[in-house]
Structure formats: structure tokens, C-alpha cells
Design an enzyme around this catalytic site. Structure first.
Site, PDB file in Angstrom:
ATOM      1  N   ASP A  14       0.809  -1.221   0.000  1.00  0.00           N
ATOM      2  CA  ASP A  14       0.000   0.000   0.000  1.00  0.00           C
ATOM      3  C   ASP A  14       0.841   1.269   0.000  1.00  0.00           C
ATOM      4  O   ASP A  14       0.475   2.275   0.603  1.00  0.00           O
ATOM      5  CB  ASP A  14      -0.973   0.008   1.201  1.00  0.00           C
ATOM      6  CG  ASP A  14      -1.834  -1.227   1.224  1.00  0.00           C
ATOM      7  OD1 ASP A  14      -2.195  -1.715   0.137  1.00  0.00           O
ATOM      8  OD2 ASP A  14      -2.131  -1.729   2.325  1.00  0.00           O
ATOM      9  N   HIS A  42      -4.958  -1.949  -5.440  1.00  0.00           N
ATOM     10  CA  HIS A  42      -4.196  -0.780  -5.899  1.00  0.00           C
ATOM     11  C   HIS A  42      -5.198   0.297  -6.311  1.00  0.00           C
ATOM     12  O   HIS A  42      -5.991   0.088  -7.220  1.00  0.00           O
ATOM     13  CB  HIS A  42      -3.296  -1.151  -7.078  1.00  0.00           C
ATOM     14  CG  HIS A  42      -2.381  -2.295  -6.775  1.00  0.00           C
ATOM     15  ND1 HIS A  42      -1.551  -2.304  -5.686  1.00  0.00           N
ATOM     16  CD2 HIS A  42      -2.168  -3.460  -7.402  1.00  0.00           C
ATOM     17  CE1 HIS A  42      -0.869  -3.431  -5.663  1.00  0.00           C
ATOM     18  NE2 HIS A  42      -1.233  -4.161  -6.690  1.00  0.00           N
TER      19      HIS A  42
HETATM   20  P1  GDP Z   1      -0.816   0.166  -3.512  1.00  0.00           P
HETATM   21  O1  GDP Z   1      -1.429  -1.097  -3.014  1.00  0.00           O
HETATM   22  O2  GDP Z   1       0.656   0.230  -3.284  1.00  0.00           O
HETATM   23  O3  GDP Z   1      -1.174   0.467  -4.938  1.00  0.00           O
HETATM   24  O4  GDP Z   1      -1.423   1.356  -2.630  1.00  0.00           O
HETATM   25  P2  GDP Z   1      -2.962   1.580  -2.205  1.00  0.00           P
HETATM   26  O5  GDP Z   1      -3.700   2.043  -3.396  1.00  0.00           O
HETATM   27  O6  GDP Z   1      -3.486   0.398  -1.480  1.00  0.00           O
HETATM   28  O7  GDP Z   1      -2.811   2.727  -1.134  1.00  0.00           O
HETATM   29  C1  GDP Z   1      -2.245   3.971  -1.443  1.00  0.00           C
HETATM   30  C2  GDP Z   1      -3.250   5.087  -1.153  1.00  0.00           C
HETATM   31  O8  GDP Z   1      -2.609   6.342  -1.289  1.00  0.00           O
HETATM   32  C3  GDP Z   1      -4.414   5.160  -2.133  1.00  0.00           C
HETATM   33  O9  GDP Z   1      -5.533   5.643  -1.452  1.00  0.00           O
HETATM   34  C4  GDP Z   1      -3.949   6.161  -3.191  1.00  0.00           C
HETATM   35  O10 GDP Z   1      -5.004   6.810  -3.873  1.00  0.00           O
HETATM   36  C5  GDP Z   1      -3.223   7.133  -2.323  1.00  0.00           C
HETATM   37  N1  GDP Z   1      -2.115   7.870  -2.943  1.00  0.00           N
HETATM   38  C6  GDP Z   1      -1.134   7.433  -3.780  1.00  0.00           C
HETATM   39  N2  GDP Z   1      -0.221   8.410  -3.998  1.00  0.00           N
HETATM   40  C7  GDP Z   1      -0.652   9.487  -3.275  1.00  0.00           C
HETATM   41  C8  GDP Z   1      -0.115  10.791  -3.038  1.00  0.00           C
HETATM   42  O11 GDP Z   1       0.952  11.164  -3.515  1.00  0.00           O
HETATM   43  N3  GDP Z   1      -0.827  11.593  -2.208  1.00  0.00           N
HETATM   44  C9  GDP Z   1      -2.001  11.212  -1.603  1.00  0.00           C
HETATM   45  N4  GDP Z   1      -2.612  12.070  -0.805  1.00  0.00           N
HETATM   46  N5  GDP Z   1      -2.509   9.980  -1.789  1.00  0.00           N
HETATM   47  C10 GDP Z   1      -1.845   9.135  -2.607  1.00  0.00           C
HETATM   48  P1  IMO Z   2      -1.132  -4.391  -1.967  1.00  0.00           P
HETATM   49  O1  IMO Z   2      -0.691  -5.100  -3.212  1.00  0.00           O
HETATM   50  C1  IMO Z   2      -1.384  -4.672   2.380  1.00  0.00           C
HETATM   51  C2  IMO Z   2      -1.066  -8.697   4.011  1.00  0.00           C
HETATM   52  C3  IMO Z   2      -2.163  -9.254   4.884  1.00  0.00           C
HETATM   53  C4  IMO Z   2      -1.352 -10.145   5.805  1.00  0.00           C
HETATM   54  C5  IMO Z   2      -0.288 -10.730   4.866  1.00  0.00           C
HETATM   55  C6  IMO Z   2      -0.631 -12.096   4.316  1.00  0.00           C
HETATM   56  O2  IMO Z   2      -2.366  -3.575  -2.160  1.00  0.00           O
HETATM   57  O3  IMO Z   2      -0.003  -3.696  -1.321  1.00  0.00           O
HETATM   58  P2  IMO Z   2      -2.356 -12.927   2.477  1.00  0.00           P
HETATM   59  O4  IMO Z   2      -3.834 -12.684   2.329  1.00  0.00           O
HETATM   60  O5  IMO Z   2      -1.529 -12.386   1.358  1.00  0.00           O
HETATM   61  O6  IMO Z   2      -2.026 -14.344   2.812  1.00  0.00           O
HETATM   62  O7  IMO Z   2      -1.942 -12.087   3.798  1.00  0.00           O
HETATM   63  O8  IMO Z   2      -0.161  -9.780   3.807  1.00  0.00           O
HETATM   64  N1  IMO Z   2      -1.486  -8.242   2.679  1.00  0.00           N
HETATM   65  C7  IMO Z   2      -1.530  -6.946   2.328  1.00  0.00           C
HETATM   66  N2  IMO Z   2      -1.321  -5.825   3.044  1.00  0.00           N
HETATM   67  N3  IMO Z   2      -1.597  -4.558   1.053  1.00  0.00           N
HETATM   68  C8  IMO Z   2      -1.739  -5.677   0.285  1.00  0.00           C
HETATM   69  O9  IMO Z   2      -1.697  -5.638  -1.037  1.00  0.00           O
HETATM   70  C9  IMO Z   2      -1.786  -6.949   0.935  1.00  0.00           C
HETATM   71  N4  IMO Z   2      -1.902  -8.241   0.510  1.00  0.00           N
HETATM   72  C10 IMO Z   2      -1.724  -9.028   1.608  1.00  0.00           C
HETATM   73  O10 IMO Z   2      -2.837  -8.242   5.583  1.00  0.00           O
HETATM   74  O11 IMO Z   2      -0.683  -9.389   6.773  1.00  0.00           O
HETATM   75 MG    MG Z   3      -2.917  -1.718  -1.737  1.00  0.00          MG
END
Ligand code: GDP
Ligand code: IMO
Ligand code: MG
Length: 432
Positions: A14, A42
């Protein structure tokens, strides 16, 4: 872009990978999801619409990039079909742009049942999995009883599914004897459902490695999309509180089926503060009102799981973990994200060392030592300004640049991109 670039996370996931991928996809002909499954979430804001991508490569949202679900992924067909339909409703020509590897392993309902039952068995040592069946389905893959996309079309599919269902029911009886799973895992129902999924997905299934091989020959640019971050890698993460597949850039070559020597850039995404979902050591974690405020202000509308909706655990930036995370990825570039969120703070603590048994170290330790580590902080001044909309590095407030440069020195990897907002164009390039 070089021929093949990877975008991957540095920490616990994340970090904003989706946002960075979406930006880079403008120059990519093909984007490949290489690992993990629908545990991923994502978030991408494209043309004012927010998408939570679970299985379809985020790059597909560019509108001209072919999205490939690679052999390294474990695929829940129901989730994928929902995602396909959602994108179609938003005008994406998914039929033209999506391909699925015939070697991708399939998640069945017994995998998620086992995932949840195993968590119960773990009691106090729960991993906090997403419950999506990721672990059990990778178990089947490596135990060599997994069912791949190609198998859905084979004459013995029914027989194999029957065999697996019976086996899994027996296992569930051991792990969770109180629950009767026979109704939930009714074979006939499951077979009918999966036959229908198979028919719907058939047009997308092909030899994606051969497709990527040809794409490379034709000089196309390929973006490999990682899942999660370094610290959740099965080998190099905080084992056992990890996921069940590799979250590291080198696995991208395997999970897509491209030559490793074609990967030239490893863009490692680091968030300007830390967050985690699930259990496990988190040295720079913060609690109480301080954490609540950062969670509320974090990301785009708060730091809550894009897949499970769980509130994310929050913390300050951790240079020790991030330096290690970048090293394990083989980072060539760091994309530093969500920096705009920190604009409310007078002072920002940054974790620069771990104190373990009275000694301070900057090296990331193995899990049993990590669990004893206490953070050593350096407190940096905040910038107290809204930095959204800024396009040039020099225009960032001085203390903001100092924050970036301090972290860059500590982690020892070049920060070449700074994300200062969730939107597609909220990126500042920095020439290094
Ligand atoms: P990922 O799993 O690595 O793709 O990340 P996630 O989407 O789960 O979580 C990242 C969060 O941060 C999301 O809500 C994005 O919309 C947000 N995000 C990404 N880049 C930025 C940024 O530069 N600023 C802000 N405020 N939010 C961001
Ligand atoms: P992105 O791609 C955050 C975490 C779970 C748990 C561990 C194992 O959006 O970054 P699993 O279900 O994979 O066996 O769980 O990994 N986890 C994540 N945490 N972002 C994710 O995906 C995750 N995918 C799995 O919370 O700790
Ligand atoms: Mg994520």
C-alpha cells in the site's frame, strides 16, 4: 522507460504502487501483474474515477496498454469477472486489452475456507491474512496439485476438481471440526460455476510468455507490476507474518516469463510515512490520537485497506526497513509517495535506527530480533504547507526538500520521483 521496468513496494504494501504504475503506463505498451492475487488492492484515480484494482494490471487503465495476468498470479475468476465488468461499464475495451496466462493458478472456494480456518488454528499467532485463499492456493501450486487456467479446459478437469474438493473437505475437518463445509463446498455447484467462469474467461487465456517474447522482439515497453512490499516477501520479509509469494522484483521475470536481464529499472515505491495491514512487528508504529489523525489524513480519503477495508496500522517513516526494502528489491529508483499528507505536522519523527538489547543498529534484523527492536528517532521540522499542485522540485518548501534529502541519504537509494497527490499527474520528477 527501458525495455522492462518493474514497479514494486518497499515496505508492507500500500505504498502507492497503483498510482505510480498508472503514471508510468502512459509510456508502456504492456503491463503485467506477476505475483499475488486479489489480496492486492491498488487504488488509482483516473479521469476523476477511483478504481481499486485487484487482479487486472493497473496499467490497463491508460487506455492503450495491454494488461497481462502472469503465470505467477493466483486468480479468483469470480473477482476477475467482476473487475472486467466494472471496467467495461467505465468504457474500457477489456476484450481487446486483457490477456491471462494459461499457466496462472486458479483459486477455488476451498482455498479461502482453508485460509480462514488456518487463521483460527493459529489463535494468538494469526497472520491477519486477507482471507482470499492466497496461502492455500500457493500451497497447492508448490505441492503440485494446483489447478491452472489451462486445466479448466482439459477433459479431466471435473475429476481433478472432485479429487481436490474431497481432499480439502478432509483437511477442513481436521482444522475446523465444528463447522460443516459440505454445503458451502458443494461439488456440483462449484463445478457448474467454474465451468461457466472458464467459458467466460477463455477468450483471454493464452501463452502470455510467448506474447511477451514477441513484444520484446518488436521493441515494445513492458511494465511489471509487483504486489505488496519487500517486508512481506516469503523469503526476505518478516517471516512468518508474510504473504505466500515473492514480492521482490527478480520474481517479476519468473511471474511474467521474461528474461531477467531485460529488467533495467526497479522503481521501488516508498511512502513518506508507514502503514501496515495484518499482524507482525512494526517498529515505527504509532498509536492513539497521533495514529488516528495520520490514518484519517493519509492516502486519498484515509488509510483503509483497498481489499478488506481494515484500518491500516500507522507509523513514521522507517529508514532502516526502507533501506533494506530497497536493497532486497535491487532498487534503481525510489518513488516517494503521499508526501502531501505530512503537511499538517510541526515536526516529523523519522526512524533512523533500531535499539535491540541496548545496541543501536541500522541493519534490518531477522524476525526474532525485530520483535525486540525499539525505534531510534530523529525529529525533522515540518513544512506546514499544502504541496499539492507543485510541479518542480525546487518549488517544494525548503523543509520538505530537507525531509526528502535526509531520507535519501539514510536509505542510500536515489529518490527520483515524488508523488504529491493521488491524481495521475501529481508527480514531480527529480533528475539525479
Ligand atoms: P498500492 O497497493 O501500493 O497500490 O497502494 P494503495 O492504493 O493500497 O494505497 C495507497 C493510497 O494512497 C491510495 O488511497 C492512493 O489513492 C493514495 N495515494 C497514492 N499516492 C498518493 C499521493 O501522492 N498523495 C495522496 N494524498 N494519496 C496518494
Ligand atoms: P497491496 O498489493 C497490504 C497482508 C495481509 C497479511 C499478509 C498475508 O495492495 O499492497 P495474504 O492474504 O496475502 O495471505 O496475507 O499480507 N497483505 C496486504 N497488506 N496490502 C496488500 O496488497 C496486501 N496483501 C496481503 O494483511 O498481513
Ligand atoms: Mg494496496
Amino acid at each position: 522507460m527501458s525495455k522492462v521496468d518493474v514497479v514494486i513496494g518497499c515496505f508492507y504494501g500500500d505504498e502507492g504502487k497503483g498510482k505510480v504504475i498508472d503514471y508510468l503506463a502512459a509510456d508502456a505498451d504492456v503491463a503485467v501483474r506477476c505475483t499475488g492475487g486479489d489480496n492486492a488492492g491498488h487504488t488509482i484515480k483516473a479521469n476523476g474515477v477511483k478504481y481499486a484494482m485487484h487482479l487486472i494490471p493497473s496499467g490497463l487503465l491508460s487506455g492503450h496498454t495491454i494488461g497481462v495476468i502472469g503465470n505467477g498470479v493466483v486468480l479468483n475468476p469470480q473477482v476477475l469477472l467482476e473487475e472486467i465488468n466494472n471496467l467495461k461499464e467505465h468504457g474500457y475495451d477489456v476484450d481487446k486489452y486483457l490477456k491471462i496466462s494459461d499457466k496462472t493458478h486458479v483459486i477455488f472456494p476451498y482455498h479461502s475456507k482453508l485460509d480462514v480456518a488456518l487463521e483460527k488454528v493459529r489463535q494468538a499467532k494469526k497472520i491477519g491474512t486477507t482471507g482470499k485463499g492466497i496461502g492455500p492456493s500457493y500451497c497447492d501450486k508448490y505441492e503440485r496439485s494446483g489447478i491452472r487456467m489451462e486445466d479448466l479446459y482439459a477433459p479431466d478437469f471435473k475429476e481433478r476438481l472432485k479429487e481436490q474438493t474431497e481432499l480439502k473437505l478432509a483437511l477442513l475437518k481436521v482444522y475446523d471440526p465444528e463447522t460443516d463445509y459440505t454445503k458451502e463446498l458443494d461439488f456440483d455447484k462449484m463445478f457448474a460455476e467454474y465451468s461457466d467462469y472458464a467459458a467466460q474467461l477463455e477468450p483471454y487465456v493464452c501463452d502470455t510468455s510467448a506474447f511477451l517474447h514477441q513484444a520484446l522482439k518488436d521493441g515494445k515497453k513492458i511494465l511489471l507490476e509487483g504486489q505488496l512490499g519487500s517486508l512481506k516477501d516469503t523469503d526476505h520479509g518478516i517471516y512468518p507474518m508474510v504473504t505466500s509469494s515473492s514480492t521482490l522484483a527478480p520474481y517479476g521475470a519468473i511471474g511474467a516469463g521474461v528474461p531477467p536481464y531485460e529488467i533495467k529499472k526497479v522503481i521501488t515505491v516508498c511512502k513518506a510515512y508507514s502503514s501496515a495491514v495484518g499482524a507482525g512487528a512494526f517498529v515505527s508504529e504509532i498509536f492513539g490520537e497521533e495514529a488516528d489523525e495520520l490514518r484519517r489524513r493519509g492516502g486519498d480519503g484515509g488509510e483503509f485497506g483497498a481489499t478488506t477495508g481494515r484500518p491500516r496500522r500507522m507509523g513514521w517513516f522507517d529508514c532502516v526497513a526502507s533501506k533494506y526494502g530497497c536493497r532486497m528489491q535491487g532498487a534503481t529508483d525510489v518513488a516517494f509517495t503521499v508526501l502531501d499528507v505530512l503537511g499538517y505536522l510541526d515536526e516529523i519523527p523519522v526512524c533512523v535506527g533500531y535499539e535491540i538489547d541496548g545496541e543501536v543498529t541500522k541493519e534490518f534484523p531477522v524476525t526474532h530480533l525485530l520483535e525486540k527492536a525499539k525505534p531510534v528517532y530523529k525529529v525533522l521540522p515540518g513544512w506546514k504547507e499544502d504541496i499539492r499542485g507543485i510541479k518542480k522540485y525546487e518549488d517544494l518548501p525548503e523543509n520538505c526538500r530537507k525531509y526528502i534529502e535526509f531520507i535519501e541519504k539514510e536509505i542510500e537509494y536515489p529518490i527520483t520521483m515524488i508523488s504529491n497527490g493521488p491524481g495521475r499527474d501529481d508527480i514531480i520528477y527529480r533528475n539525479k
